[in-house]
Write a protein that holds these residues in place. Structure first.
Motif, PDB file in Angstrom:
ATOM      1  N   ARG A 209      -2.453  32.698 -60.228  1.00  0.00           N
ATOM      2  CA  ARG A 209      -1.634  31.593 -59.727  1.00  0.00           C
ATOM      3  C   ARG A 209      -2.092  31.199 -58.333  1.00  0.00           C
ATOM      4  O   ARG A 209      -2.374  32.054 -57.500  1.00  0.00           O
ATOM      5  CB  ARG A 209      -0.150  31.981 -59.707  1.00  0.00           C
ATOM      6  CG  ARG A 209       0.428  32.221 -61.094  1.00  0.00           C
ATOM      7  CD  ARG A 209       1.900  32.594 -61.013  1.00  0.00           C
ATOM      8  NE  ARG A 209       2.729  31.478 -60.602  1.00  0.00           N
ATOM      9  CZ  ARG A 209       3.241  30.569 -61.450  1.00  0.00           C
ATOM     10  NH1 ARG A 209       2.990  30.655 -62.741  1.00  0.00           N
ATOM     11  NH2 ARG A 209       3.990  29.590 -61.001  1.00  0.00           N
ATOM     12  N   THR A 210      -2.177  29.916 -58.106  1.00  0.00           N
ATOM     13  CA  THR A 210      -2.682  29.442 -56.825  1.00  0.00           C
ATOM     14  C   THR A 210      -1.569  28.811 -56.002  1.00  0.00           C
ATOM     15  O   THR A 210      -0.599  28.276 -56.542  1.00  0.00           O
ATOM     16  CB  THR A 210      -3.814  28.419 -57.019  1.00  0.00           C
ATOM     17  OG1 THR A 210      -3.310  27.300 -57.762  1.00  0.00           O
ATOM     18  CG2 THR A 210      -4.985  29.042 -57.762  1.00  0.00           C
ATOM     19  N   GLY A 211      -1.733  28.867 -54.699  1.00  0.00           N
ATOM     20  CA  GLY A 211      -0.776  28.270 -53.800  1.00  0.00           C
ATOM     21  C   GLY A 211      -1.008  28.747 -52.377  1.00  0.00           C
ATOM     22  O   GLY A 211      -1.919  29.544 -52.100  1.00  0.00           O
ATOM     23  N   LYS A 212      -0.186  28.242 -51.492  1.00  0.00           N
ATOM     24  CA  LYS A 212      -0.221  28.677 -50.100  1.00  0.00           C
ATOM     25  C   LYS A 212       0.864  29.720 -49.886  1.00  0.00           C
ATOM     26  O   LYS A 212       1.872  29.740 -50.599  1.00  0.00           O
ATOM     27  CB  LYS A 212       0.002  27.482 -49.173  1.00  0.00           C
ATOM     28  CG  LYS A 212      -1.074  26.420 -49.284  1.00  0.00           C
ATOM     29  CD  LYS A 212      -0.674  25.129 -48.578  1.00  0.00           C
ATOM     30  CE  LYS A 212      -0.608  25.301 -47.076  1.00  0.00           C
ATOM     31  NZ  LYS A 212      -0.370  24.010 -46.388  1.00  0.00           N
ATOM     32  N   ALA A 213       0.664  30.590 -48.915  1.00  0.00           N
ATOM     33  CA  ALA A 213       1.626  31.666 -48.657  1.00  0.00           C
ATOM     34  C   ALA A 213       1.817  31.858 -47.164  1.00  0.00           C
ATOM     35  O   ALA A 213       0.922  31.587 -46.356  1.00  0.00           O
ATOM     36  CB  ALA A 213       1.165  32.964 -49.306  1.00  0.00           C
ATOM     37  N   TYR A 214       3.008  32.331 -46.834  1.00  0.00           N
ATOM     38  CA  TYR A 214       3.335  32.763 -45.464  1.00  0.00           C
ATOM     39  C   TYR A 214       3.288  34.283 -45.456  1.00  0.00           C
ATOM     40  O   TYR A 214       3.919  34.930 -46.298  1.00  0.00           O
ATOM     41  CB  TYR A 214       4.733  32.263 -45.096  1.00  0.00           C
ATOM     42  CG  TYR A 214       5.341  32.852 -43.841  1.00  0.00           C
ATOM     43  CD1 TYR A 214       5.188  32.224 -42.609  1.00  0.00           C
ATOM     44  CD2 TYR A 214       6.102  34.024 -43.890  1.00  0.00           C
ATOM     45  CE1 TYR A 214       5.776  32.749 -41.457  1.00  0.00           C
ATOM     46  CE2 TYR A 214       6.682  34.552 -42.752  1.00  0.00           C
ATOM     47  CZ  TYR A 214       6.516  33.914 -41.541  1.00  0.00           C
ATOM     48  OH  TYR A 214       7.100  34.443 -40.409  1.00  0.00           O
ATOM     49  N   LEU A 215       2.536  34.851 -44.528  1.00  0.00           N
ATOM     50  CA  LEU A 215       2.434  36.305 -44.392  1.00  0.00           C
ATOM     51  C   LEU A 215       2.922  36.698 -43.007  1.00  0.00           C
ATOM     52  O   LEU A 215       2.551  36.058 -42.008  1.00  0.00           O
ATOM     53  CB  LEU A 215       0.991  36.784 -44.564  1.00  0.00           C
ATOM     54  CG  LEU A 215       0.420  36.877 -45.984  1.00  0.00           C
ATOM     55  CD1 LEU A 215       0.243  35.511 -46.602  1.00  0.00           C
ATOM     56  CD2 LEU A 215      -0.920  37.606 -45.971  1.00  0.00           C
ATOM     57  N   ARG A 216       3.739  37.738 -42.966  1.00  0.00           N
ATOM     58  CA  ARG A 216       4.239  38.212 -41.671  1.00  0.00           C
ATOM     59  C   ARG A 216       3.972  39.719 -41.526  1.00  0.00           C
ATOM     60  O   ARG A 216       4.237  40.493 -42.445  1.00  0.00           O
ATOM     61  CB  ARG A 216       5.719  37.924 -41.535  1.00  0.00           C
ATOM     62  CG  ARG A 216       6.269  38.291 -40.149  1.00  0.00           C
ATOM     63  CD  ARG A 216       7.051  39.576 -40.195  1.00  0.00           C
ATOM     64  NE  ARG A 216       8.338  39.375 -40.834  1.00  0.00           N
ATOM     65  CZ  ARG A 216       8.989  40.340 -41.452  1.00  0.00           C
ATOM     66  NH1 ARG A 216       8.460  41.552 -41.560  1.00  0.00           N
ATOM     67  NH2 ARG A 216      10.165  40.111 -42.015  1.00  0.00           N
ATOM     68  N   PHE A 217       3.451  40.090 -40.357  1.00  0.00           N
ATOM     69  CA  PHE A 217       3.129  41.490 -40.060  1.00  0.00           C
ATOM     70  C   PHE A 217       3.859  41.918 -38.800  1.00  0.00           C
ATOM     71  O   PHE A 217       3.968  41.149 -37.833  1.00  0.00           O
ATOM     72  CB  PHE A 217       1.622  41.662 -39.830  1.00  0.00           C
ATOM     73  CG  PHE A 217       0.760  41.114 -40.929  1.00  0.00           C
ATOM     74  CD1 PHE A 217       0.408  41.911 -42.006  1.00  0.00           C
ATOM     75  CD2 PHE A 217       0.309  39.796 -40.882  1.00  0.00           C
ATOM     76  CE1 PHE A 217      -0.386  41.404 -43.030  1.00  0.00           C
ATOM     77  CE2 PHE A 217      -0.491  39.286 -41.896  1.00  0.00           C
ATOM     78  CZ  PHE A 217      -0.832  40.090 -42.974  1.00  0.00           C
ATOM     79  N   LEU A 218       4.392  43.125 -38.793  1.00  0.00           N
ATOM     80  CA  LEU A 218       4.893  43.763 -37.583  1.00  0.00           C
ATOM     81  C   LEU A 218       3.892  44.861 -37.220  1.00  0.00           C
ATOM     82  O   LEU A 218       3.640  45.768 -38.015  1.00  0.00           O
ATOM     83  CB  LEU A 218       6.285  44.350 -37.820  1.00  0.00           C
ATOM     84  CG  LEU A 218       7.385  43.342 -38.198  1.00  0.00           C
ATOM     85  CD1 LEU A 218       8.711  44.054 -38.416  1.00  0.00           C
ATOM     86  CD2 LEU A 218       7.526  42.262 -37.133  1.00  0.00           C
ATOM     87  N   VAL A 219       3.323  44.736 -36.039  1.00  0.00           N
ATOM     88  CA  VAL A 219       2.201  45.614 -35.672  1.00  0.00           C
ATOM     89  C   VAL A 219       2.364  46.132 -34.253  1.00  0.00           C
ATOM     90  O   VAL A 219       3.134  45.595 -33.447  1.00  0.00           O
ATOM     91  CB  VAL A 219       0.857  44.848 -35.783  1.00  0.00           C
ATOM     92  CG1 VAL A 219       0.614  44.384 -37.201  1.00  0.00           C
ATOM     93  CG2 VAL A 219       0.826  43.661 -34.814  1.00  0.00           C
ATOM     94  N   LYS A 220       1.620  47.199 -33.940  1.00  0.00           N
ATOM     95  CA  LYS A 220       1.605  47.723 -32.574  1.00  0.00           C
ATOM     96  C   LYS A 220       0.886  46.738 -31.661  1.00  0.00           C
ATOM     97  O   LYS A 220      -0.096  46.107 -32.062  1.00  0.00           O
ATOM     98  CB  LYS A 220       0.906  49.074 -32.542  1.00  0.00           C
ATOM     99  CG  LYS A 220       1.676  50.172 -33.275  1.00  0.00           C
ATOM    100  CD  LYS A 220       0.965  51.514 -33.196  1.00  0.00           C
ATOM    101  CE  LYS A 220       1.775  52.598 -33.903  1.00  0.00           C
ATOM    102  NZ  LYS A 220       1.075  53.913 -33.882  1.00  0.00           N
ATOM    103  N   ASP A 221       1.403  46.616 -30.443  1.00  0.00           N
ATOM    104  CA  ASP A 221       0.837  45.668 -29.486  1.00  0.00           C
ATOM    105  C   ASP A 221      -0.338  46.326 -28.771  1.00  0.00           C
ATOM    106  O   ASP A 221      -0.215  46.890 -27.685  1.00  0.00           O
ATOM    107  CB  ASP A 221       1.918  45.249 -28.482  1.00  0.00           C
ATOM    108  CG  ASP A 221       1.468  44.108 -27.588  1.00  0.00           C
ATOM    109  OD1 ASP A 221       0.397  43.534 -27.875  1.00  0.00           O
ATOM    110  OD2 ASP A 221       2.182  43.781 -26.629  1.00  0.00           O
ATOM    111  N   ARG A 222      -1.484  46.258 -29.420  1.00  0.00           N
ATOM    112  CA  ARG A 222      -2.696  46.847 -28.841  1.00  0.00           C
ATOM    113  C   ARG A 222      -3.904  46.007 -29.237  1.00  0.00           C
ATOM    114  O   ARG A 222      -3.860  45.267 -30.231  1.00  0.00           O
ATOM    115  CB  ARG A 222      -2.869  48.289 -29.297  1.00  0.00           C
ATOM    116  CG  ARG A 222      -3.089  48.487 -30.780  1.00  0.00           C
ATOM    117  CD  ARG A 222      -3.505  49.918 -31.069  1.00  0.00           C
ATOM    118  NE  ARG A 222      -3.678  50.197 -32.489  1.00  0.00           N
ATOM    119  CZ  ARG A 222      -4.720  49.818 -33.215  1.00  0.00           C
ATOM    120  NH1 ARG A 222      -5.683  49.087 -32.663  1.00  0.00           N
ATOM    121  NH2 ARG A 222      -4.810  50.136 -34.498  1.00  0.00           N
TER     122      ARG A 222
END
Length: 456
Positions: free
Chosen positions: A368-381
């Motif tokens: 299936r094709t489309g656009k996506a929103y991805l969100r990451f919570l990461v260490k600030d380094r």
């Protein structure tokens, strides 16, 4: 010469349709109130009177704001199935199994038509109940099980009957929609808005079915069966809820021209092996602000059906509440009253007889094709963004936009930062591969969140 006319007085008046009602919560009380208030109107529209003869609930003495003293009381609601003075049993108890299912099967087996608002029971047992109802020649109706007072079941079965439905989707859970639209309006976080929704009665003390997408999945599986003429298959609905959505996600979506809504989405497609496959997904989507569903807020439900000749059809209204749901229940009763005859001929519950419903396999999703929103919570380094973008590159995901927020986002007290991106259109399998490459990275402080963007 005057044509012969049959006077109203000479017509034989059919006997009233006699109802037994199980469950006297807000909806059950609403059904009684509606039937008593609109008694004459209902009789004119149904072509016969509609009378409640028996009721049942757990507590006989509870004040429900309606007078139940005029009806027979059954301590055992199962006894309603065998009463000779009952034509239709109405079930408003809830639960996919247990007493509700026993009552449904008993009523049908004893020659009664059956009306329910129980989406869980229909999602799990709708095919077997429909098979039994068809064999018995009596009605099984469940308009109130999907989207409360919105006549979506009738709309798909009758209003859109001339169309091949290409896609059906919409906002199927009022609790989740209330939470998301309130987060949007106030900037508050999920937990705070959930507590407010519980205090106002929009969310249950245990909101799991609502916020984890299970309630919407029940409804979607029913809609998909009616829309596409396929066997009902609740077990293959992919369900993902709204627990992990942050106020920051709402803000990011807004800045990109979207709102976030929990949608149920279904369509039929041909798989890579040539077989017919049914796609069913409940998932938080980013909805473009110019789409009609973007403007549906609060506990409202809305369903879109796309017909090959009709185009987009939008059904919108109250998805719950005593009045709207009671209205849908009584509409089903009126249908039975209109078409009841000595042969018991009535439409199949899923519009097409169960034996003629198409058997499908669950759809594959990677292609299936489309656009996506991805969100990451990461260490600030240093280097974290490079890790993320490298994984996207290696998986073949093209990035349209990328945003990094500081620790000012709510929930960032652990020193983590929020990184979000929108992808260009591509296959879902590529996004899945990128997340697999990022899995286990020491820099990730939470599981990444993926939300698809609704195609118009």
């Amino acid at each position: 010469m005057e044509p012969n006319r049959v006077s109203d007085q000479s017509r034989s008046q059919p006997a009233p349709l006699r109802i037994a009602l199980a469950g006297l919560g807000t909806v059950g009380a609403g059904v009684i109130r509606l039937i008593e208030t609109n008694r004459d109107l209902l009789a004119r529209r149904a072509g016969r009177g509609i009378e409640i003869v028996a009721v049942s609930a757990r507590d006989r003495s509870k004040d429900r704001g309606v007078d139940i003293s005029r009806y027979d009381w059954e301590d055992d609601m199962g006894a309603m199935a065998t009463r000779p003075d009952v034509d239709v049993v109405v079930e408003l108890v809830g639960g996919s199994d247990g007493p509700a299912l026993t009552l449904a099967r008993g009523a049908i087996a004893n020659g009664k038509s059956f009306v329910t608002a129980n989406k869980a029971m229909i999602a799990h047992h709708g095919l077997s109940l429909a098979r039994e109802a068809e064999a018995a020649g009596h009605a099984l109706k469940f308009e109130a099980a999907v989207a409360g007072g919105i006549p979506i079941v009738k709309g798909l079965r009758e209003g859109a009957a001339a169309n091949a439905i290409e896609r059906v989707y919409g906002i199927l859970n009022g609790t989740s929609n209330y939470i998301l639209s309130t987060m949007e309006d106030t900037g508050a976080d999920f937990a705070d808005v959930l507590g407010e929704a519980q205090a106002k009665g929009y969310a249950e003390a245990d909101p799991t079915f609502d916020i984890d997408g299970i309630d919407a999945a029940h409804k979607l599986s029913i809609l998909a069966s009616i829309a596409f003429g396929t066997e009902l298959d609740f077990t293959s609905v992919g369900a993902d809820g709204i627990r992990r959505i942050l106020a920051a996600d709402i803000a990011q979506a807004n800045s990109l021209g979207y709102v976030i809504r929990l949608l149920g989405m279904a369509n039929v497609e041909t798989g890579s092996d040539g077989t017919t496959r049914l796609f069913q997904r409940v998932h938080p989507y980013l909805v473009p602000k110019n789409h009609p569903l973007a403007h549906v807020d609060g506990p409202t439900n809305a369903v879109v059906a796309e017909g090959n000749f009709s185009g987009m059809l939008l059904f919108q209204g109250a998805g719950a509440g005593d009045g709207p749901t009671a209205s849908a229940v009584v509409a089903d009763i009126i249908d039975i009253a209109r078409y009841w005859d000595s042969e018991g001929e009535i439409d199949p519950p899923f519009s097409i007889p169960v034996a003629e419903l198409d058997k499908t396999l669950p759809a594959e999703t990677g292609h299936r094709t489309g656009k996506a929103y991805l969100r990451f919570l990461v260490k600030d380094r240093p280097g974290v963004l490079a890790e993320i973008t490298a994984a996207m590159r290696d998986a073949g995901v093209s990035i349209e936009s990328l945003i990094q927020m500081g620790t000012e986002y709510s929930g960032g007290d652990d020193g983590s930062v929020l990184v979000s991106m929108v992808t260009h259109e591509g296959e879902e399998a590529a996004v899945d591969k990128a997340l697999d490459l990022l899995a286990g990275l020491e820099s990730m402080t939470a599981t990444p969140l993926v939300m698809h963007i609704l195609k118009q």
